[in-house]
Design a protein around this motif. Structure first.
Motif, mmCIF file in Angstrom:
data_model
loop_
_atom_site.group_PDB
_atom_site.id
_atom_site.type_symbol
_atom_site.label_atom_id
_atom_site.label_comp_id
_atom_site.label_asym_id
_atom_site.label_seq_id
_atom_site.Cartn_x
_atom_site.Cartn_y
_atom_site.Cartn_z
ATOM 1 N N LYS A 156 48.703 50.357 17.834
ATOM 2 C CA LYS A 156 49.494 49.430 18.656
ATOM 3 C C LYS A 156 50.633 50.192 19.325
ATOM 4 O O LYS A 156 51.153 51.156 18.756
ATOM 5 N N ALA A 199 53.717 58.389 21.225
ATOM 6 C CA ALA A 199 52.608 58.014 20.335
ATOM 7 C C ALA A 199 52.580 56.493 20.186
ATOM 8 O O ALA A 199 53.461 55.791 20.669
ATOM 9 N N VAL A 213 55.070 61.498 5.558
ATOM 10 C CA VAL A 213 56.006 60.376 5.462
ATOM 11 C C VAL A 213 57.021 60.735 4.383
ATOM 12 O O VAL A 213 56.652 60.886 3.206
ATOM 13 N N VAL A 246 51.200 65.893 9.403
ATOM 14 C CA VAL A 246 51.858 64.589 9.559
ATOM 15 C C VAL A 246 52.200 64.042 8.169
ATOM 16 O O VAL A 246 51.320 63.894 7.318
ATOM 17 N N SER A 262 48.575 52.612 13.743
ATOM 18 C CA SER A 262 47.999 51.257 13.793
ATOM 19 C C SER A 262 47.230 50.986 15.073
ATOM 20 O O SER A 262 46.562 49.964 15.196
ATOM 21 N N ASP A 298 56.978 56.191 18.063
ATOM 22 C CA ASP A 298 55.743 55.579 17.581
ATOM 23 C C ASP A 298 55.934 54.070 17.447
ATOM 24 O O ASP A 298 57.056 53.560 17.501
ATOM 25 N N GLY A 329 49.386 53.600 19.863
ATOM 26 C CA GLY A 329 48.548 52.716 20.678
ATOM 27 C C GLY A 329 48.147 53.271 22.029
ATOM 28 O O GLY A 329 47.748 52.500 22.910
ATOM 29 N N VAL A 331 47.411 60.608 20.192
ATOM 30 C CA VAL A 331 46.481 59.479 20.022
ATOM 31 C C VAL A 331 45.672 59.626 18.752
ATOM 32 O O VAL A 331 45.353 60.735 18.329
ATOM 33 N N SER A 332 45.331 58.474 18.183
ATOM 34 C CA SER A 332 44.457 58.493 17.017
ATOM 35 C C SER A 332 43.471 57.324 17.076
ATOM 36 O O SER A 332 42.290 57.514 17.366
HETATM 37 O O1 LIG Z 1 47.596 57.845 11.325
HETATM 38 C C1 LIG Z 1 48.037 57.564 10.203
HETATM 39 O O2 LIG Z 1 47.367 56.963 9.373
HETATM 40 C C2 LIG Z 1 49.428 57.956 9.843
HETATM 41 C C3 LIG Z 1 49.817 57.842 8.517
HETATM 42 C C4 LIG Z 1 51.086 58.207 8.148
HETATM 43 C C5 LIG Z 1 51.970 58.668 9.085
HETATM 44 C C6 LIG Z 1 51.580 58.773 10.402
HETATM 45 C C7 LIG Z 1 50.313 58.429 10.804
HETATM 46 N N1 LIG Z 1 49.921 58.562 12.120
HETATM 47 C C8 LIG Z 1 50.937 58.987 12.979
HETATM 48 C C9 LIG Z 1 50.748 59.677 14.211
HETATM 49 O O3 LIG Z 1 50.808 60.885 14.317
HETATM 50 C C10 LIG Z 1 50.737 58.842 15.418
HETATM 51 O O4 LIG Z 1 51.428 57.697 15.138
HETATM 52 C C11 LIG Z 1 49.363 58.529 15.793
HETATM 53 O O5 LIG Z 1 48.738 59.631 16.340
HETATM 54 C C12 LIG Z 1 49.307 57.407 16.766
HETATM 55 O O6 LIG Z 1 48.432 56.588 16.197
HETATM 56 P P1 LIG Z 1 47.621 55.483 16.991
HETATM 57 O O7 LIG Z 1 48.577 54.385 17.303
HETATM 58 O O8 LIG Z 1 46.588 55.098 16.012
HETATM 59 O O9 LIG Z 1 47.038 56.125 18.220
#
Ligand SMILES: O=C(O)c1ccccc1NCC(=O)[C@H](O)[C@H](O)COP(=O)(O)O
Length: 203
Positions: free
Chosen positions: A130, A155, A61, A59, A128, A122, A157, A177-178
């Motif tokens: 959310k 993705a 940016v 993942v 975040s 996302d 929230g 999910v994270s």
């Molecule tokens: O999770 C991070 O910190 C992040 C940082 C930089 C780019 C992407 C990031 N996460 C992205 C994802 O793959 C999804 O958005 C994530 O699994 C969904 O996150 P969440 O809303 O916390 O479930």
């Protein structure tokens, strides 16, 4: 059945529940500003403990070409790009393009380039915990991607509480999910189990 990606893996101890629950994807974040940031070396060590059936997602940016080269070299299966400025040509790795959904108007403008392996929607702020506004999303875009057979990843929230609704509305190929499956020390095994069960119960 929607496949499952658990994102933001930062330690070896998290791999046990991913293996046991036979999730489909494990995401590693390479973004210094993220609390889930890992180095390529750390990720390489952790992924040695994942079952070979679990695909690994790098993942990023707006990644520099050097980072993309390192990711390919390290053997990741998929490159996920947020805030993509330009689609890098001739990449030797499948790419998921991630779009931050801020408004209906902006979502209507999402253009999916040919040759990508997935479109990921996302929240406005990635990682975040959310959701974006599901009700405002222009579903004609989703139908367009379905017709073009572009794999779709939902993705932002997701949690055990709302994932069924997300699957019903968007019919995603993958749910990602994270935050909601995290505890104080990384991914919480019980929360991961509950999320996976909820997704699989749905089908
Ligand atoms: O999770 C991070 O910190 C992040 C940082 C930089 C780019 C992407 C990031 N996460 C992205 C994802 O793959 C999804 O958005 C994530 O699994 C969904 O996150 P969440 O809303 O916390 O479930």
């Amino acid at each position: 059945m929607a496949k499952i990606k658990i994102c933001g893996i930062t330690r070896e101890s998290e791999t046990e529940v991913l293996n046991r629950m036979q999730v489909d994807y494990a995401g590693f974040v390479f973004f210094e500003k993220s609390k889930r940031n890992v180095s390529i070396e750390q990720a390489k060590e952790i992924k040695k403990h994942l079952k070979p059936s679990i695909k690994t997602v790098a993942v990023t940016v707006n990644p520099a070409l050097d980072l993309i080269d390192e990711i390919i070299e390290a053997g990741f299966d998929i490159l996920q790009i947020h805030k993509m400025q330009e689609f890098p040509e001739n990449l030797k790795i499948p790419v998921w393009v991630a779009c931050q959904v801020r408004s209906r108007e902006e979502a209507e403008e999402i253009n999916v380039p040919d040759g990508i392996s997935g479109i990921l929607l996302d929240a406005p702020e990635f990682g975040s915990g959310k959701t974006f506004s599901w009700q405002d999303f222009p579903m004609k875009k989703r139908r367009e991607w379905q017709e073009r057979r572009i794999p779709f990843i939902l993705a932002g929230g997701l949690s055990s509480e709302n994932v069924e609704e997300g699957i019903r509305l968007f019919e995603p190929d993958v749910v990602d999910v994270s935050s909601s499956v995290e505890g104080e020390h990384g991914k919480d095994h019980k929360k991961v189990e509950a999320f996976v069960r909820k997704v699989r119960e749905h089908e």
